[in-house]
Each structure stands twice: as structure tokens, then as C-alpha cells.
Motif scaffolding. Structure first.
Motif, PDB file in Angstrom:
ATOM      1  N   LEU A  83     -65.749  15.095 -91.716  1.00  0.00           N
ATOM      2  CA  LEU A  83     -65.163  16.615 -91.775  1.00  0.00           C
ATOM      3  C   LEU A  83     -64.450  17.151 -90.204  1.00  0.00           C
ATOM      4  O   LEU A  83     -63.852  17.883 -90.236  1.00  0.00           O
ATOM      5  CB  LEU A  83     -66.391  17.589 -91.940  1.00  0.00           C
ATOM      6  CG  LEU A  83     -67.000  17.118 -93.461  1.00  0.00           C
ATOM      7  CD1 LEU A  83     -67.893  18.268 -93.667  1.00  0.00           C
ATOM      8  CD2 LEU A  83     -66.006  17.239 -94.453  1.00  0.00           C
ATOM      9  N   ASP A  84     -65.170  16.542 -89.243  1.00  0.00           N
ATOM     10  CA  ASP A  84     -64.697  16.870 -87.901  1.00  0.00           C
ATOM     11  C   ASP A  84     -63.235  16.561 -87.866  1.00  0.00           C
ATOM     12  O   ASP A  84     -62.420  17.289 -87.462  1.00  0.00           O
ATOM     13  CB  ASP A  84     -65.375  16.266 -86.818  1.00  0.00           C
ATOM     14  CG  ASP A  84     -66.741  16.860 -86.252  1.00  0.00           C
ATOM     15  OD1 ASP A  84     -66.892  17.989 -86.954  1.00  0.00           O
ATOM     16  OD2 ASP A  84     -67.586  16.341 -85.880  1.00  0.00           O
ATOM     17  N   GLU A  85     -62.945  15.326 -87.937  1.00  0.00           N
ATOM     18  CA  GLU A  85     -61.381  14.813 -88.083  1.00  0.00           C
ATOM     19  C   GLU A  85     -60.720  15.591 -89.043  1.00  0.00           C
ATOM     20  O   GLU A  85     -59.674  15.892 -88.705  1.00  0.00           O
ATOM     21  CB  GLU A  85     -61.479  13.343 -88.447  1.00  0.00           C
ATOM     22  CG  GLU A  85     -59.931  12.647 -88.275  1.00  0.00           C
ATOM     23  CD  GLU A  85     -60.095  11.214 -89.103  1.00  0.00           C
ATOM     24  OE1 GLU A  85     -58.809  10.868 -88.834  1.00  0.00           O
ATOM     25  OE2 GLU A  85     -60.933  10.700 -89.222  1.00  0.00           O
ATOM     26  N   ALA A  86     -61.128  15.721 -90.375  1.00  0.00           N
ATOM     27  CA  ALA A  86     -60.478  16.648 -91.212  1.00  0.00           C
ATOM     28  C   ALA A  86     -59.954  17.951 -90.810  1.00  0.00           C
ATOM     29  O   ALA A  86     -58.932  18.427 -91.046  1.00  0.00           O
ATOM     30  CB  ALA A  86     -61.132  16.794 -92.650  1.00  0.00           C
ATOM     31  N   GLU A  87     -61.079  18.577 -90.304  1.00  0.00           N
ATOM     32  CA  GLU A  87     -60.590  20.036 -89.730  1.00  0.00           C
ATOM     33  C   GLU A  87     -59.741  20.011 -88.604  1.00  0.00           C
ATOM     34  O   GLU A  87     -58.772  20.643 -88.587  1.00  0.00           O
ATOM     35  CB  GLU A  87     -62.061  20.723 -89.416  1.00  0.00           C
ATOM     36  CG  GLU A  87     -61.787  22.183 -88.714  1.00  0.00           C
ATOM     37  CD  GLU A  87     -63.120  22.912 -88.369  1.00  0.00           C
ATOM     38  OE1 GLU A  87     -63.110  23.847 -87.677  1.00  0.00           O
ATOM     39  OE2 GLU A  87     -63.934  22.466 -88.522  1.00  0.00           O
ATOM     40  N   THR A  88     -59.886  18.993 -87.731  1.00  0.00           N
ATOM     41  CA  THR A  88     -58.882  18.952 -86.689  1.00  0.00           C
ATOM     42  C   THR A  88     -57.483  18.909 -87.167  1.00  0.00           C
ATOM     43  O   THR A  88     -56.755  19.496 -86.763  1.00  0.00           O
ATOM     44  CB  THR A  88     -59.230  17.868 -85.652  1.00  0.00           C
ATOM     45  OG1 THR A  88     -60.589  18.167 -85.097  1.00  0.00           O
ATOM     46  CG2 THR A  88     -58.397  17.775 -84.455  1.00  0.00           C
ATOM     47  N   LEU A  89     -57.212  17.651 -87.946  1.00  0.00           N
ATOM     48  CA  LEU A  89     -56.036  17.357 -88.556  1.00  0.00           C
ATOM     49  C   LEU A  89     -55.497  18.475 -89.338  1.00  0.00           C
ATOM     50  O   LEU A  89     -54.378  18.830 -89.215  1.00  0.00           O
ATOM     51  CB  LEU A  89     -55.962  16.122 -89.257  1.00  0.00           C
ATOM     52  CG  LEU A  89     -56.146  14.897 -88.562  1.00  0.00           C
ATOM     53  CD1 LEU A  89     -56.863  13.733 -89.613  1.00  0.00           C
ATOM     54  CD2 LEU A  89     -55.229  14.422 -87.810  1.00  0.00           C
ATOM     55  N   LEU A  90     -56.200  19.253 -90.202  1.00  0.00           N
ATOM     56  CA  LEU A  90     -55.651  20.254 -91.131  1.00  0.00           C
ATOM     57  C   LEU A  90     -55.367  21.494 -90.304  1.00  0.00           C
ATOM     58  O   LEU A  90     -54.334  22.162 -90.489  1.00  0.00           O
ATOM     59  CB  LEU A  90     -56.628  20.542 -91.986  1.00  0.00           C
ATOM     60  CG  LEU A  90     -56.783  19.422 -93.147  1.00  0.00           C
ATOM     61  CD1 LEU A  90     -57.969  19.545 -94.201  1.00  0.00           C
ATOM     62  CD2 LEU A  90     -55.442  19.244 -93.980  1.00  0.00           C
ATOM     63  N   ARG A  91     -56.160  21.799 -89.340  1.00  0.00           N
ATOM     64  CA  ARG A  91     -55.873  22.973 -88.366  1.00  0.00           C
ATOM     65  C   ARG A  91     -54.500  22.761 -87.576  1.00  0.00           C
ATOM     66  O   ARG A  91     -53.663  23.564 -87.386  1.00  0.00           O
ATOM     67  CB  ARG A  91     -56.940  23.308 -87.179  1.00  0.00           C
ATOM     68  CG  ARG A  91     -58.085  23.801 -87.848  1.00  0.00           C
ATOM     69  CD  ARG A  91     -58.651  24.482 -86.790  1.00  0.00           C
ATOM     70  NE  ARG A  91     -60.298  24.959 -87.277  1.00  0.00           N
ATOM     71  CZ  ARG A  91     -60.317  26.165 -87.823  1.00  0.00           C
ATOM     72  NH1 ARG A  91     -59.289  27.069 -87.824  1.00  0.00           N
ATOM     73  NH2 ARG A  91     -61.583  26.632 -88.195  1.00  0.00           N
ATOM     74  N   ARG A  92     -54.253  21.351 -87.332  1.00  0.00           N
ATOM     75  CA  ARG A  92     -53.212  20.970 -86.681  1.00  0.00           C
ATOM     76  C   ARG A  92     -51.996  21.213 -87.642  1.00  0.00           C
ATOM     77  O   ARG A  92     -51.026  21.615 -87.187  1.00  0.00           O
ATOM     78  CB  ARG A  92     -52.995  19.602 -86.009  1.00  0.00           C
ATOM     79  CG  ARG A  92     -51.956  19.352 -84.889  1.00  0.00           C
ATOM     80  CD  ARG A  92     -52.201  17.931 -84.550  1.00  0.00           C
ATOM     81  NE  ARG A  92     -51.452  16.999 -85.126  1.00  0.00           N
ATOM     82  CZ  ARG A  92     -51.657  15.753 -85.109  1.00  0.00           C
ATOM     83  NH1 ARG A  92     -52.794  15.307 -84.566  1.00  0.00           N
ATOM     84  NH2 ARG A  92     -50.961  14.984 -85.948  1.00  0.00           N
ATOM     85  N   ALA A  93     -52.103  20.971 -88.657  1.00  0.00           N
ATOM     86  CA  ALA A  93     -50.920  20.830 -89.567  1.00  0.00           C
ATOM     87  C   ALA A  93     -50.713  22.381 -90.114  1.00  0.00           C
ATOM     88  O   ALA A  93     -49.473  22.490 -90.005  1.00  0.00           O
ATOM     89  CB  ALA A  93     -51.211  20.019 -90.916  1.00  0.00           C
TER      90      ALA A  93
END
Length: 578
Positions: A515-525
Motif C-alpha cells: 500500500l505504501d508503494e501504491a499510494e506513492t505511485l498513484l499520487r505521482r500519476a
């Protein structure tokens, strides 16, 4: 035999600057008799030079270019005249004597060390003759002569055309590394050497090495702006390159290049903000208004798009070199902005104003889409089948236009059948195969979809959209997540950091429970592109992490902008929201 005429012998010499000086010294015929005569300027064409030019031309006519070359080279060295050096090089090239041409350019540079033309000619000849090992020195001289980072970046952009040999990196890197590591050299030269290695690494597809060299270049000379220019290209492949971008630059050319790079990488939110700043600072530059209109349209901000595009059209000068084409491009965008606001009849009226013949097909396609949205589906399909134009791909373009119209009307099965017929006719066309695979996914025929996408990758190994589509489909269904990640990471490597692909990787991470990685990537996108589906994915991750208030707010904001989106609606239902 009558003596040859000097008029026939020396036609090229009359254009030389040293003869032009003599002509310029003659007073104009219409000068007033009382006017004082202009000062007499002595011509550089003295008797020995005249004799050398005459002999050289006679030797050329006798088929003795070697003798002419030596005579002209001696004359050029003695006078230091750039036009003569240019003539010497041309004589050698016409005789296919590459080494002699290179000898002449070296003499040219020795006589006129500040001559940019001499340096560029030397570089071109050395590259053509395959003398890559000797190229680093003159290449760095060329970059040092350039006035600023923009000019140097433009020079480096020509390197792939200058050095086409497959072993370019191996041949040039040792000499460049020696220049970079030479502690006795100026810091700028050492920094530029690292920049050239970075450029060669980019040509070789080695982005980590490029980043390493750009970092070193900045350390060697903090005032060298070339690494910041090169980082604009690298950032599409490596997010870490963002650290090299000069965010505080006041150089309008750099900031414009940065805004365009953001738009190229589909980072529309950031690009729009930068173009709005540029427009405020440079109100007379109407191109900024066009960029704002295009980006706002992409972000589904139709009112902002309409305002910017009307402003652009109002200020487009009558004297614009390609006014008709520029006007048609803006009108096409304006029509779409009106369409997004539901003003379909006004959108159609605006299309009627676009008169550029080069955009006739696009105008006709937009008009057909409008017909479909007005409920005239069959008329729209007929219009798509009759799109204007000719050429080998016009039938395919007509078919894809009809497919798009059917999809817009949610006639997915009809669109799929139409694509199936096209694929049978052109079984190796990757565009058709990809579109057919997307319709198979829509119809939930996932095994057939995967076979089609793998066929696309087989035919076109660098088709990053096919890799991303298959990886995302696997992640969406919770299947073979390790393979899905591998496919999407490959798509990122090939296609760059497009927000849609970053979103796919974030969705894989979510399915993996990261979930940490997912949130970071999706916020960036989402920060790069306010896309509805990215927002839905980010909201779902936030909800899973217990941040339900932010998730609900994000979904509400997105629904206000694009409430009919199916992914958004299904996400809201899944989370128990109306």
C-alpha cells in the motif's frame, strides 16, 4: 587556339570577399558630382594571389585537382580568407579525397581558431571518415564555443546524426573520460565531457549511466546549464532526473522547453501551471494561450480551454506565416471544448470555420462524432466511411473512425466485429491488433485478448502500450501479479514515465498489498494528470489505508468533473458511496 577568357576561368572567384571589396570600392553611378569620393580600399587580391587562383582553376580544368588543392591551400593559409578555405575543402571533396579535405579544415582552424564553420566542417569530416577516437577534442571545442545551455543542447541533439556508427560509445568514451578526468583542464570543459558521455549513454539506452554522468557534470561546474537541459529528456525515463531540472531558472527558453517536456510526458497538470505562468510573464506570446487551451481540454477543464482558445484566435495575426493551419488547429480544439460543455450545435458551427485542406479529414471525423452524439448514429457511421483523403492507409483510418463512433455509442460488439474483419484483412497490422485486443477485453474475452497482445509484442517488441495493457489486465483480475509487474516495468522503460503506466504499476502494487508503494505511485500519476481512472484507483488505496475522508473528497471532486465514467462509478459502488 584562342586564349581562355578570364570571365570563364574565374566565375567562382568573383564571389569571394576579397574581390567583393574591390567592387565595393567603385562609387555608385548616380552619386552627385559634388559628393566627396568614398575612401579607396585596397583589394586583398594582389598579384601573387591572383596568379595562384588562375593556376588553380587551370589545373582543375585540366583534371589535376591535387595540384589545384595544394595551390589553393597555400593561398588560403597565406591570406587567412575563410572563403578560400571553404573552396579548398570543396575541391578535395569533389575529388573524393577525404583525408586532404580534413587536412584543409585543420589548416583552416589553425589560421582562424574562432571559426565555427571550420570546426563544424572538421567534426563532420572526422565522423564521416570514421576517425572517432580523435573526435572528443574538437567536439568539446564546439560545445565550448556555444554561447549557452540551449545552444549546447541543440548541438548535442545532432550527435546521433553526426556519429552513426554502432560503436560510437565505445569509440568516444575513453577520450571523453580522459578529458573529464583531466584535473589541469578548465572545469567547464571537464563538465561538458561528462555531458557528452551522458548523451552517448542515452543513445545506447543506458539511462542510469546518463544520470550518473549528468550528476558528475553538475558537480564539476555548477554554472554549466547543459545538464539541466539534458535532464528534460531523461526525466521521462528516470524520475530521479528531476533533481537536475533547474526549477528556479528565469531563462524563458529553458522554462518553455520544460513546459513542453511536461506536456510531451503527459504531465498535463504541471505543464498547464507552467504555461499559465509564462503567459502572465509574456502576454504578447500568443502561443502560450494555444498551449493552455490544449492542456485544459486534456484535463477536462473546457471553460478554461474555451477562454484560452478564443483569446488565441482573436490575437492570431493576419500576417502569420501559416495562419490557415494555425486557425484550423485552434478551431478543432475549441469545438471539442464546446462539446465537453454540451454545446453540440455551437461545436459544429465552429468546425465549419476550419478551412485548412490539410485538416479536412480531422474536421470531418469530429463532425461525424458530433452527429453521433446528437443521436444520428447511422449518419455518423456513413460519414466515417466517407472521410476525405487518399493514400495507402485511408481505408484503415476510415474504419478506425467508425470504430471510435461505435465505441462512443457503447456499441462495443459492433465495433469488435468491424475490427475483426479488418484484422483478417491485415493480420500483422499492430495498430489493428491492439485495438482488437482492447475490444476483446471490453467483451471479457481475456484469453483471446492476451493472445492478441502477445502477437503485437512479437511483431513490435517495443510496443509499450501492449505491455502495459496486458499487465494492467492481469493486475485488475488479480492474476500472475509478478508477471504483471514485469510487463508494466518494461512498458515504463520503453515508453517513459507516462502517468497511465505509472498508474498501472501503482495498481499492481495495490493488488500485491504494497500500500505504501501504491499510494506513492498513484499520487505521482494523479499529480501529473487529473485522470478519472487514476483518481478512482488512488481513492481506493486511500480507503484501504483508512484515509476515507480524503478518498471520499477525491471521488466527489472527480464525479463533478466526469461523473459518467464507468470505472469511477463502479469504485463508488464498491466503497458503498452513491
Amino acid at each position: 587556339m584562342p586564349a581562355p577568357s578570364l570571365r570563364r576561368l574565374l566565375p567562382w572567384a568573383l564571389a569571394l570577399p576579397l574581390l567583393a571589396q574591390a567592387q565595393a570600392a567603385s562609387p555608385p553611378v548616380a552619386a552627385a558630382a559634388s559628393a566627396p569620393p568614398p575612401p579607396v580600399q585596397s583589394s586583398a587580391l594582389d598579384a601573387p594571389l591572383f596568379y595562384q587562383l588562375l593556376i588553380a582553376e587551370l589545373e582543375l580544368q585540366r583534371g589535376q585537382p591535387g595540384v589545384a588543392f595544394q595551390v589553393l591551400l597555400d593561398a588560403a593559409r597565406r591570406t587567412g580568407d575563410e572563403a578560400l578555405f571553404r573552396r579548398v575543402v570543396n575541391v578535395a571533396l569533389q575529388a573524393r579525397a577525404g583525408n586532404e579535405a580534413l587536412q584543409a579544415t585543420r589548416a583552416w582552424r589553425q589560421a582562424l581558431p574562432e571559426s565555427t564553420e571550420a570546426l563544424q566542417t572538421q567534426l563532420q569530416l572526422m565522423a564521416a571518415l570514421g576517425q572517432l577516437g580523435e573526435l572528443p577534442g574538437p567536439l568539446l571545442d564546439w560545445l565550448q564555443q556555444s554561447p549557452d545551455g540551449q545552444a549546447r543542447a541543440q548541438h548535442l541533439a545532432t550527435l546521433p546524426r553526426l556519429v552513426r556508427q554502432p560503436n560510437a560509445f565505445d569509440a568516444l568514451e575513453p577520450g571523453l573520460a580522459a578529458e573529464r578526468d583531466n584535473a589541469a583542464a578548465r572545469s567547464l570543459r571537464r563538465s561538458l565531457a561528462a555531458c557528452v558521455i551522458a548523451q552517448l549513454a542515452q543513445q545506447a539506452g543506458n539511462h542510469p549511466l546518463m544520470l550518473n554522468q549528468l550528476r558528475e557534470a553538475r558537480q564539476l561546474d555548477a554554472d554549466n546549464q547543459l545538464p539541466a537541459w539534458q535532464a528534460l529528456d531523461l526525466a521521462r525515463h528516470l524520475p530521479a532526473a528531476e533533481e537536475l531540472i533547474d526549477r528556479g531558472s528565469r531563462d524563458p527558453a529553458y522554462r518553455l522547453a520544460w513546459a513542453r517536456a511536461l506536456a510531451r510526458d503527459q504531465r498535463s497538470v504541471e505543464s498547464l501551471a507552467l504555461f499559465q505562468t509564462l503567459a502572465a510573464e509574456q502576454p504578447d506570446e500568443i502561443g502560450h494561450a494555444y498551449a493552455i487551451g490544449s492542456l485544459a481540454l486534456d484535463l477536462r477543464q473546457p471553460k478554461l480551454a474555451e477562454s484560452a482558445l478564443r483569446d488565441y484566435l482573436k490575437r492570431l495575426p493576419e500576417s502569420h506565416a501559416n495562419r490557415q493551419a494555425a486557425q484550423a488547429s485552434a478551431l478543432l480544439l475549441l469545438s471539442q471544448a464546446l462539446e465537453q460543455q454540451g454545446q453540440l450545435k455551437e461545436a459544429a458551427r465552429v468546425l465549419d470555420e476550419a478551412q485548412d485542406p490539410q485538416r479536412a479529414l480531422e474536421v470531418a471525423f469530429r463532425r461525424a462524432l458530433l452527429q453521433a452524439r446528437l443521436g444520428e448514429l447511422e449518419q455518423a457511421r456513413a460519414a466515417a466511411r466517407a472521410l476525405p483523403g487518399d493514400g495507402p492507409d485511408i481505408e484503415r483510418r476510415r474504419l478506425l473512425a467508425e470504430v471510435q463512433i461505435l465505441r462512443e455509442a457503447n456499441r462495443w460488439k459492433d465495433a469488435h466485429e468491424l475490427l475483426g474483419q479488418a484484422v483478417k484483412a491485415e493480420p500483422d497490422n499492430t495498430d489493428l491488433l491492439y485495438e482488437h485486443a482492447m475490444s476483446l477485453e471490453r467483451l471479457k474475452q481475456f484469453d483471446d485478448m492476451e493472445r492478441q497482445l502477445r502477437r503485437v509484442m512479437e511483431l513490435e517488441p517495443r510496443h509499450h502500450h501492449a505491455r502495459n495493457a496486458l499487465g494492467y489486465s492481469l493486475a485488475e483480475r488479480g492474476l500472475r501479479l509478478a508477471e504483471a509487474r514485469e510487463l508494466i516495468e518494461a512498458a515504463l522503460e520503453i515508453g517513459g514515465q507516462e502517468p497511465a503506466i505509472v498508474d498501472s504499476l501503482g495498481w499492481v502494487a495495490f493488488r500485491e498489498g504494497k500500500l505504501d508503494e501504491a499510494e506513492t505511485l498513484l499520487r505521482r500519476a494523479y499529480r501529473a494528470r487529473l485522470d478519472t481512472e487514476i483518481a478512482a484507483h488512488l481513492a481506493e488505496v486511500l480507503w484501504a489505508r483508512g484515509n476515507q475522508e480524503e478518498a471520499r473528497r477525491l471521488l466527489d471532486e472527480t464525479s463533478a468533473r466526469d461523473g459518467s465514467n464507468e470505472v469511477l462509478r463502479s469504485t463508488r459502488r464498491r466503497l458503498g458511496l452513491r
